[in-house]
Design a protein around this motif. Sequence first.
Motif, PDB file in Angstrom:
ATOM      1  N   GLN A   1      -1.488 -11.486  -9.372  1.00 24.93           N
ATOM      2  CA  GLN A   1      -0.631 -12.650  -9.126  1.00 24.93           C
ATOM      3  C   GLN A   1       0.814 -12.356  -9.496  1.00 24.93           C
ATOM      4  OE1 GLN A   1      -2.370 -16.008 -11.115  1.00 24.93           O
ATOM      5  NE2 GLN A   1      -4.295 -15.918  -9.947  1.00 24.93           N
ATOM      6  N   SER A   2       0.995 -11.620 -10.599  1.00 19.44           N
ATOM      7  CA  SER A   2       2.363 -11.248 -10.994  1.00 19.44           C
ATOM      8  C   SER A   2       2.994 -10.322  -9.960  1.00 19.44           C
ATOM      9  CB  SER A   2       2.344 -10.572 -12.370  1.00 19.44           C
ATOM     10  OG  SER A   2       1.849 -11.460 -13.348  1.00 19.44           O
ATOM     11  N   LEU A   3       2.176  -9.371  -9.468  1.00 15.51           N
ATOM     12  CA  LEU A   3       2.688  -8.463  -8.446  1.00 15.51           C
ATOM     13  C   LEU A   3       3.037  -9.216  -7.157  1.00 15.51           C
ATOM     14  CD1 LEU A   3       0.588  -5.187  -8.734  1.00 15.51           C
ATOM     15  CD2 LEU A   3       3.062  -5.438  -8.969  1.00 15.51           C
ATOM     16  N   ARG A   4       2.232 -10.213  -6.801  1.00 20.45           N
ATOM     17  CA  ARG A   4       2.556 -11.012  -5.617  1.00 20.45           C
ATOM     18  C   ARG A   4       3.916 -11.691  -5.769  1.00 20.45           C
ATOM     19  NH1 ARG A   4      -0.800 -11.653  -1.571  1.00 20.45           N
ATOM     20  NH2 ARG A   4      -3.071 -11.347  -1.799  1.00 20.45           N
ATOM     21  N   THR A   5       4.184 -12.196  -6.958  1.00 27.61           N
ATOM     22  CA  THR A   5       5.487 -12.829  -7.220  1.00 27.61           C
ATOM     23  C   THR A   5       6.619 -11.821  -7.070  1.00 27.61           C
ATOM     24  OG1 THR A   5       4.426 -14.375  -8.750  1.00 27.61           O
ATOM     25  CG2 THR A   5       6.826 -14.147  -8.888  1.00 27.61           C
ATOM     26  N   ALA A   6       6.400 -10.605  -7.611  1.00 27.34           N
ATOM     27  CA  ALA A   6       7.426  -9.566  -7.512  1.00 27.34           C
ATOM     28  C   ALA A   6       7.652  -9.156  -6.062  1.00 27.34           C
ATOM     29  CB  ALA A   6       7.025  -8.360  -8.358  1.00 27.34           C
ATOM     30  N   VAL A   7       6.580  -9.043  -5.268  1.00 24.50           N
ATOM     31  CA  VAL A   7       6.702  -8.662  -3.861  1.00 24.50           C
ATOM     32  C   VAL A   7       7.439  -9.749  -3.070  1.00 24.50           C
ATOM     33  CG1 VAL A   7       5.368  -8.304  -1.746  1.00 24.50           C
ATOM     34  CG2 VAL A   7       4.728  -7.105  -3.828  1.00 24.50           C
ATOM     35  N   ALA A   8       7.148 -11.011  -3.384  1.00 27.56           N
ATOM     36  CA  ALA A   8       7.838 -12.105  -2.701  1.00 27.56           C
ATOM     37  C   ALA A   8       9.336 -12.071  -2.974  1.00 27.56           C
ATOM     38  CB  ALA A   8       7.244 -13.442  -3.143  1.00 27.56           C
ATOM     39  N   ALA A   9       9.713 -11.609  -4.175  1.00 27.03           N
ATOM     40  CA  ALA A   9      11.142 -11.516  -4.508  1.00 27.03           C
ATOM     41  C   ALA A   9      11.792 -10.300  -3.871  1.00 27.03           C
ATOM     42  CB  ALA A   9      11.317 -11.464  -6.029  1.00 27.03           C
ATOM     43  N   ALA A  10      11.006  -9.247  -3.582  1.00 23.43           N
ATOM     44  CA  ALA A  10      11.549  -8.027  -2.968  1.00 23.43           C
ATOM     45  C   ALA A  10      10.624  -7.606  -1.833  1.00 23.43           C
ATOM     46  CB  ALA A  10      11.676  -6.921  -4.012  1.00 23.43           C
ATOM     47  N   PRO A  11      10.639  -8.334  -0.704  1.00 24.62           N
ATOM     48  CA  PRO A  11       9.674  -8.071   0.371  1.00 24.62           C
ATOM     49  C   PRO A  11       9.807  -6.704   1.026  1.00 24.62           C
ATOM     50  CG  PRO A  11      11.363  -9.650   1.064  1.00 24.62           C
ATOM     51  CD  PRO A  11      11.537  -9.460  -0.402  1.00 24.62           C
ATOM     52  N   SER A  12      10.968  -6.062   0.921  1.00 26.58           N
ATOM     53  CA  SER A  12      11.150  -4.763   1.568  1.00 26.58           C
ATOM     54  C   SER A  12      10.851  -3.587   0.647  1.00 26.58           C
ATOM     55  CB  SER A  12      12.592  -4.656   2.090  1.00 26.58           C
ATOM     56  OG  SER A  12      13.527  -4.780   1.030  1.00 26.58           O
ATOM     57  N   ASP A  13      10.383  -3.856  -0.566  1.00 26.89           N
ATOM     58  CA  ASP A  13      10.043  -2.795  -1.521  1.00 26.89           C
ATOM     59  C   ASP A  13       8.649  -2.260  -1.162  1.00 26.89           C
ATOM     60  OD1 ASP A  13       9.403  -1.184  -3.691  1.00 26.89           O
ATOM     61  OD2 ASP A  13      10.504  -2.428  -5.113  1.00 26.89           O
ATOM     62  N   VAL A  14       8.597  -1.173  -0.379  1.00 25.30           N
ATOM     63  CA  VAL A  14       7.330  -0.650   0.127  1.00 25.30           C
ATOM     64  C   VAL A  14       6.437  -0.120  -0.996  1.00 25.30           C
ATOM     65  CG1 VAL A  14       6.287   1.125   1.610  1.00 25.30           C
ATOM     66  CG2 VAL A  14       8.261  -0.191   2.421  1.00 25.30           C
ATOM     67  N   PRO A  15       6.942   0.708  -1.955  1.00 24.97           N
ATOM     68  CA  PRO A  15       6.059   1.190  -3.035  1.00 24.97           C
ATOM     69  C   PRO A  15       5.434   0.051  -3.834  1.00 24.97           C
ATOM     70  CG  PRO A  15       8.068   2.498  -2.947  1.00 24.97           C
ATOM     71  CD  PRO A  15       8.283   1.351  -2.026  1.00 24.97           C
ATOM     72  N   LEU A  16       6.214  -1.003  -4.095  1.00 29.34           N
ATOM     73  CA  LEU A  16       5.678  -2.130  -4.856  1.00 29.34           C
ATOM     74  C   LEU A  16       4.574  -2.831  -4.066  1.00 29.34           C
ATOM     75  CD1 LEU A  16       5.905  -3.904  -7.390  1.00 29.34           C
ATOM     76  CD2 LEU A  16       7.604  -5.282  -6.166  1.00 29.34           C
ATOM     77  N   ARG A  17       4.782  -2.987  -2.774  1.00 30.25           N
ATOM     78  CA  ARG A  17       3.773  -3.639  -1.936  1.00 30.25           C
ATOM     79  C   ARG A  17       2.499  -2.784  -1.848  1.00 30.25           C
ATOM     80  NH1 ARG A  17       4.106  -7.887   1.512  1.00 30.25           N
ATOM     81  NH2 ARG A  17       6.395  -7.923   1.425  1.00 30.25           N
ATOM     82  N   LEU A  18       2.673  -1.460  -1.750  1.00 27.95           N
ATOM     83  CA  LEU A  18       1.503  -0.582  -1.701  1.00 27.95           C
ATOM     84  C   LEU A  18       0.724  -0.612  -3.011  1.00 27.95           C
ATOM     85  CD1 LEU A  18       2.897   2.511   0.253  1.00 27.95           C
ATOM     86  CD2 LEU A  18       1.402   0.692   1.087  1.00 27.95           C
ATOM     87  N   HIS A  19       1.450  -0.725  -4.131  1.00 31.36           N
ATOM     88  CA  HIS A  19       0.774  -0.839  -5.419  1.00 31.36           C
ATOM     89  C   HIS A  19      -0.075  -2.109  -5.461  1.00 31.36           C
ATOM     90  CE1 HIS A  19      -0.184  -0.364  -9.570  1.00 31.36           C
ATOM     91  NE2 HIS A  19       0.630  -1.316 -10.007  1.00 31.36           N
ATOM     92  N   LEU A  20       0.460  -3.194  -4.914  1.00 35.79           N
ATOM     93  CA  LEU A  20      -0.293  -4.439  -4.844  1.00 35.79           C
ATOM     94  C   LEU A  20      -1.526  -4.263  -3.954  1.00 35.79           C
ATOM     95  CD1 LEU A  20      -0.752  -7.484  -5.174  1.00 35.79           C
ATOM     96  CD2 LEU A  20       0.908  -7.867  -3.333  1.00 35.79           C
TER      97      LEU A  20
END
Length: 426
Positions: A9-28
């Motif tokens: 859930q925390s990672l989802r919040t971070a991804v929503a704040a930085a939608p173009s951050d591909v490594p972060l999205r892949l980690h999620l």
Amino acid sequence: MSNESPLIQSLRTAVAAAPSDVPLRLHLAELLLGEGLSDAAVAEAAVALQHAPGDSAARALMVRAMGMPAAAPDTPEAPKAPEEPAAPAAPNGFDWRAAEDEIGGAVPPRFVTSGTPETPVPVDGQGVPGDATTWEVDTPGSVTLADVGGMHEIKERLEAAFLAPMRNPELGRLYGKSLRGGLLMYGPPGCGKTFIARAVAGELGASFMSVSINDVLDMWMGNSERNMHEVFETARRQAPCVLFLDEVDALGAKRSRMHHGGMRNTVNQLLTELDGVDGANEGVFVLAATNVPWDVDIALRRPGRLDRTLLVLPPDAPAREAILRYHLRDRPIESVDLGKLVKVTEDLSGADLAHVCESASERALLDSTRTGTVRMINMKDLLAAAKEVRPSTDPWFASARNVAMFANEGGVYDELLAYLKRKRKL
């Protein structure tokens, strides 16, 4: 979402704040896959591939999330005869068509088709040439001349010169009267020419199409003439249709004063369309409005074009009462003597009367804020507002007076001249 861990859930919040951050999205996506949430992982991997189509980590994660084994890089799969044309396979053998089908409802497509031979592509952002939706056409409205307050003389002239022949097509055919026509309305600004045009359309049960120079004029050579043609073509397809040419002095200005060939060609095109060769304009009723009829090309007023003229003057007493009643209908008023108000607003246009009501409302509002007590709009507010508003028609009459006196060839402005004499404005 309720089954997800706090970390996800925390990672989802971070991804929503930085939608173009591909490594972060892949980690999620990796965490989602580890929790057994394959569908959610596929969706995140697909979004990552939208931002980075060539990312090998995202492709590999997509393969694992969908549970599809990847072919060995050095052992390509044997070619198969597809049942339908398919996109070339990726180097790792991943079936992207199947992936698109799987995630089609989760993410929007990256590319869309703008047009096919069966669906013409709009030209210059103005719609498909020749399509009825290119120009805005209003369906027959409920507004008729009965909704126009006062102005009985104008209504009678409209009925005799324009409406009666159009309402009786059988008699028209008997007497050889074509179901087409043109009428030029002129007068000071703010006196209801556009509203009258809509009312005429309502009387005829016809569609209504309003066009101004902004709809026609184009910076590219030839486009203005094409736009003018498309306007009339749309009106012909929607017949019976009232085509309203607003500010026709701009669309059909005197060619003798023009030094730019493009505008001359546009006026020529307008003349050609008004002629309606071979009866093409049957059922198209052209109404035009202008504040400066003396600037309109004389050829536009030739018989068969805008050959009838109607002077639209400031509203008379019954019309002023109807306009004031309309603009005060939803406002909190008390003890308003409309008869007295009508007398003190003589020579004001419809727009001026609307401004009187607006100014009176502002007075009552400001007084309420100063005193802290909400009060109604009263006669004092309206009279004070009416005293401050000067007729916006005065400058127009100052210019029109010279034209009526010294450039009244053929008695074109006799009606205006008679009004000026009656009002002692000469």
